[in-house]
Design an enzyme around this catalytic site. Structure first.
Site, PDB file in Angstrom:
ATOM      1  N   HIS A   9       6.858  18.601   8.329  1.00 49.51           N
ATOM      2  CA  HIS A   9       5.989  17.541   7.817  1.00 49.51           C
ATOM      3  C   HIS A   9       5.307  17.900   6.515  1.00 49.51           C
ATOM      4  O   HIS A   9       4.618  17.087   5.937  1.00 49.51           O
ATOM      5  CB  HIS A   9       4.943  17.154   8.867  1.00 49.51           C
ATOM      6  CG  HIS A   9       5.583  16.606  10.097  1.00 49.51           C
ATOM      7  ND1 HIS A   9       5.827  17.379  11.201  1.00 49.51           N
ATOM      8  CD2 HIS A   9       6.086  15.384  10.373  1.00 49.51           C
ATOM      9  CE1 HIS A   9       6.437  16.647  12.108  1.00 49.51           C
ATOM     10  NE2 HIS A   9       6.608  15.437  11.634  1.00 49.51           N
ATOM     11  N   LEU A  39       0.837  -1.203   0.000  1.00 54.58           N
ATOM     12  CA  LEU A  39       0.000   0.000   0.000  1.00 54.58           C
ATOM     13  C   LEU A  39       0.876   1.259   0.000  1.00 54.58           C
ATOM     14  O   LEU A  39       0.598   2.220  -0.706  1.00 54.58           O
ATOM     15  CB  LEU A  39      -0.938  -0.006   1.217  1.00 54.58           C
ATOM     16  CG  LEU A  39      -1.932   1.154   1.271  1.00 54.58           C
ATOM     17  CD1 LEU A  39      -2.842   1.152   0.051  1.00 54.58           C
ATOM     18  CD2 LEU A  39      -2.778   1.099   2.552  1.00 54.58           C
TER      19      LEU A  39
END
Ligand SMILES: Nc1nc2c(c(=O)[nH]1)N[C@@H](CNc1ccc(C(=O)N[C@@H](CCC(=O)N[C@@H](CCC(=O)N[C@@H](CCC(=O)O)C(=O)O)C(=O)O)C(=O)O)cc1)CN2
Ligand SMILES: [Zn+2]
Length: 769
Positions: free
Chosen positions: A704, A18
């Site tokens: 981030h 994934l």
């Protein structure tokens, strides 16, 4: 006849299928269709695997393209206002990724949803947001599609959803200080519509996760539980509800939980072991009682004979209304031991990952149904592994135990340094740093080249010397780059580290590591938590070579970089045969030796990262003091034996510190760098309020996101910090390490950061004169 079920299965895939599909889609290298094909194949594979393991009820809806809390936000139609304008122009998938990451292949960049820790795990969820514009509206298309997919497989399954109270509790209201419970009345009709839809879709059982019942809840929240579940029970159409609680005992929520009108109750029988008898005595026998007896948070094989002693009397009374399960979702453990061909064969017999845990459940079920004698051989095998682990001489080491004992006899060893003021003066003299010194948190981009070289080295395609030459090159590149940007305190960049915990685990005795033991940390990012199976010791220096090499390339101070004892513990699978505290002390002693070696090699600054310090805090306040006492002590054992002019740094992120400030101050690091940029320095309030005494580097930009910080913004944030903290004690640095970023992002960001520091210095001098 007891039944077995599972609360959730790891979604990332045994080989991170994934992850690769997600990242390829985000890069624009593949289509949404191909991502969906991978996802669908994984879901089917996982359902089939669980079915073949003998489970009676499989979870559906536990799959996620990023995070199941964000999925819940979309399920109930809670889209924060800043994303709404572009909603209509984007596919559902891109809407979703835009919230999760601030970016999607289509649509403009946005500020990503805030990410925070899921209870005391290393999994991060996207925080639901609530404000006066929040509305709810059911969008069950994802869940219904997964239900259809499962139906086509012809297996017995139960959908899984996050309950309304946990959903609200885990969310935040930024604009005002309103309790998120305020939104309950608006939210409940959506859940009611969902229950109605599910029943009409032929669903018999629905798993509703309410893990917050393992937290300290006040009366208002407890009352809301009764109200909510009474409303569900009064619905004309609803599946039977299995309410699941995990990550701890119910304690003061026990009465509330036992009074809820649901058909089934699941409790964490590992962490809540002491409550099982009470729950059994009070939970009606005509309802389902699900006992989470197999540990979903660790990887040790279960002691099945002991479990059978416990379960047989319950089974006698409850029969098929006794359900057995892992304690929580298996999201937090790796998929399977099957491919672990290089793991020590004896150690392997002590372990159970997700797939093996399901086999344990099945064996328990058969032992209950048919009697232990029918499955005697399998039980004996299991018992033998448990016994072997218990008395293995690979687990204990007399020298390590003796050293920990000595530590207990002279706890003063953790308090050898002079007070901060004295140290600060010595360090000012030694390093002569400017005001607002600039630094980074440790890691620089883990590029494709670096990862590929390491993977080729591990596959035996590269010689050690070749691999090391490549690492040396990357480290040299990072050092030169930092000098070019004009940073004051440099780092070597951590190129040689696969992960800040696994890397040290690989070098310490008492630790084992896996090849494919991947566990999702957030989105597509995974970690391989090492396994602490025995007494921990450090056979050789771990970081001296690369740190001194990096120092040799520059006249600027090179910060040594270590992972602290609590984080080493928290992000590993920890042995369960001795208190965690004792394992932490062993790690701390190993780090103490490493720090002394770095100091002796001339390294003047050493950072001991503790990003998981807050995460390690027990979920219940009654257990905090004990934890904080030994956690602080462990950090001090590691760091408190250095010279006064050696500067100890620490770093923390992803945490709210307000409630543990005294403990953070007690660590007594000379410098702490913390994540604050996303909360607009809100976090600093805690440090100011408490009058934090040492140096602080409040992160000035969010690492981030790929979006670039501006000089103005960084100056503004630091000015805000300077209002409450004397400028002599302020550092300028990013939020966290840069390993997930690309050089093209890092370079302009750090150049701007240095520019911001220069402006701040000019202003400070101006003010002073
Ligand atoms: N343990 C831990 N927990 C943490 C953090 C952390 O740094 N460590 N940070 C916080 C956020 N969490 C994070 C967790 C993971 C990552 C991360 O970057 N993980 C990497 C894997 C890191 C790793 O183990 N890398 C290995 C394996 C790399 C790899 O995938 N190699 C390929 C081959 C290389 C290629 O072709 O690209 C392969 O094996 O197939 C290495 O460098 O050796 C990822 O998911 O991509 C970042 C943050 C909180 N929790
Ligand atoms: Zn960090």
């Amino acid at each position: 006849m007891a039944l077995t079920h599972n609360l959730g299965f790891p979604r990332i895939g045994a080989h991170r299928e994934l992850k690769f599909a997600q990242e390829s889609y985000w890069q624009g290298d593949s289509t949404a269709d191909s991502l969906n094909i991978t996802a669908s194949a994984l879901r089917k594979r996982h359902l089939t695997l669980q079915h073949d393991s003998g489970l009676d009820w499989l979870p559906v809806g536990d799959f996620s393209f990023y995070d199941h809390v964000l999925d819940t936000s979309l399920l109930v139609g809670n889209i924060p206002s800043r994303y709404r304008a572009e909603q209509d122009n984007l596919s559902t998938l891109d809407q979703y990724f835009r919230i999760a990451r601030g970016r999607a292949p289509q649509g403009t960049p946005a500020i990503a949803g805030e990410m925070t820790k899921w209870f005391d795990t290393n999994y991060h969820y996207i925080v639901p947001e609530f404000d006066h514009t929040t509305t709810f509206n059911l969008n069950a298309s994802k869940l219904l599609a997964e239900i259809e997919e499962a139906k086509a497989l012809g297996i017995a399954f139960k959908p899984v959803i996050l309950g309304p109270l946990s959903y609200l509790y885990l969310g935040k209201c930024h604009s005002t200080d309103v309790d998120t419970l305020t939104w309950l009345d608006a939210l409940l009709p959506v859940y009611e519509r969902l229950l109605d839809r599910l029943q009409k879709a032929g669903i018999e059982w629905l798993q509703i996760d309410e893990p917050i019942l393992a937290l300290d809840l006040n009366k208002a929240w407890q009352g809301a539980f009764s109200r909510t579940y009474q409303r569900f029970a009064a619905l004309e159409h609803t599946p039977k509800r299995l309410l699941t609680v995990y990550f701890g005992p119910l304690l003061n929520n026990l009465k509330t939980a036992l009074a809820l009108p649901v058909e089934g109750l699941h409790i964490d029988a590992v962490r809540g072991r002491a409550e099982i008898e009470t729950v059994h005595a009070q939970w009606p026998v005509d309802k389902v009682l699900s006992l989470g007896v197999v540990d979903g948070r660790n990887i040790w094989r279960s002691d099945l004979n002991a479990l059978l002693d416990l379960l047989e009397p319950f089974h006698e009374i409850r029969g098929d209304r006794l359900w057995l399960a892992p304690s929580c979702s298996l999201l937090h453990v790796p998929v399977s031991l099957q491919d672990e061909l290089t793991l020590d064969p004896e150690l392997k017999t002590w372990l159970a990952f997700a797939t093996e845990k399901l086999a344990e459940l099945d064996l328990l079920k058969r032992a209950l149904q048919q009697g232990r004698t029918k499955v005697a051989t399998e039980l004996a095998q299991q018992a033998q592994a448990i016994a072997a682990r218990r008395c293995s001489n690979r687990v204990t080491r007399a020298d390590v135990q003796a050293r920990v004992q000595a530590l207990h006899r002279s706890p003063a060893d953790a308090h050898l340094r002079a007070p901060y003021q004295v140290r600060a003066a010595a360090q000012r003299q030694r390093f002569a740093l400017p005001l607002f010194p600039t630094t980074t948190i440790g890691s620089f981009p883990q590029t494709r080249d670096i990862r590929q070289a390491r993977s080729r080295f591990k596959a035996g395609e590269l010689e050690k010397a070749q691999y090391e030459a490549i690492m040396a090159e990357h480290i040299a590149y990072a050092v030169t780059a930092q000098e070019r940007y004009g940073l004051d305190v440099l780092v070597h960049g951590e190129a040689e580290r696969n992960d800040m915990v696994e890397y040290f685990g690989e070098q310490l005795d008492g630790y084992a590591f896996t090849r494919f033991g991947w566990v999702q940390s957030y989105g597509s990012r995974c970690v391989k938590p090492p396994i602490i199976y025995g007494d921990v010791a450090r056979p050789n220096a771990m970081t001296v070579h690369w740190t001194t090499y990096a120092q040799s390339l520059t006249d600027k101070p090179m910060k040594g970089m270590l992972t602290g004892p609590i984080t080493m513990l928290q992000w590993a699978f920890v042995r369960d045969d001795q208190p965690r505290r004792q394992t932490a002390e062993q790690i701390a002693l190993a780090l103490q030796d490493e720090i002394k070696d770095l100091e002796a090699a001339g390294i003047g600054m050493i950072q001991v990262d503790e990003p998981a310090f807050r995460e390690g805090l027990p979920l219940r306040q009654q257990d905090w003091d004990d934890y904080l006492q030994w956690a602080v002590q462990a950090f001090r054992i590691a760091t408190a034996q250095v010279r006064n002019d050696t500067q100890i740094h620490t770093h923390m992120c992803y945490s709210e510190f307000n409630d543990i400030m005294p403990a953070i101050a007690a660590l007594d690091a000379d410098v702490i760098t913390i994540e604050t940029s996303r909360s607009n320095m809100e976090l600093l309030a805690a440090f100011t309020h408490f009058a934090y005494p040492n140096d602080i580097g409040p992160g000035v930009y969010d690492i981030h996101t790929p979006n670039l910080p501006t000089v103005e913004r960084m100056v503004e944030l630091m000015s805000l910090a300077a209002e409450s903290i004397p400028v002599e004690r302020l550092w300028v640095n990013p939020d966290c390490g840069l390993k997930t970023r690309r050089w093209e992002e890092v370079e302009p960001a750090l150049v701007r950061m240095v520019e911001a520091a220069q402006m701040l210095r000019a202003r400070a001098i101006h003010k002073a004169s």
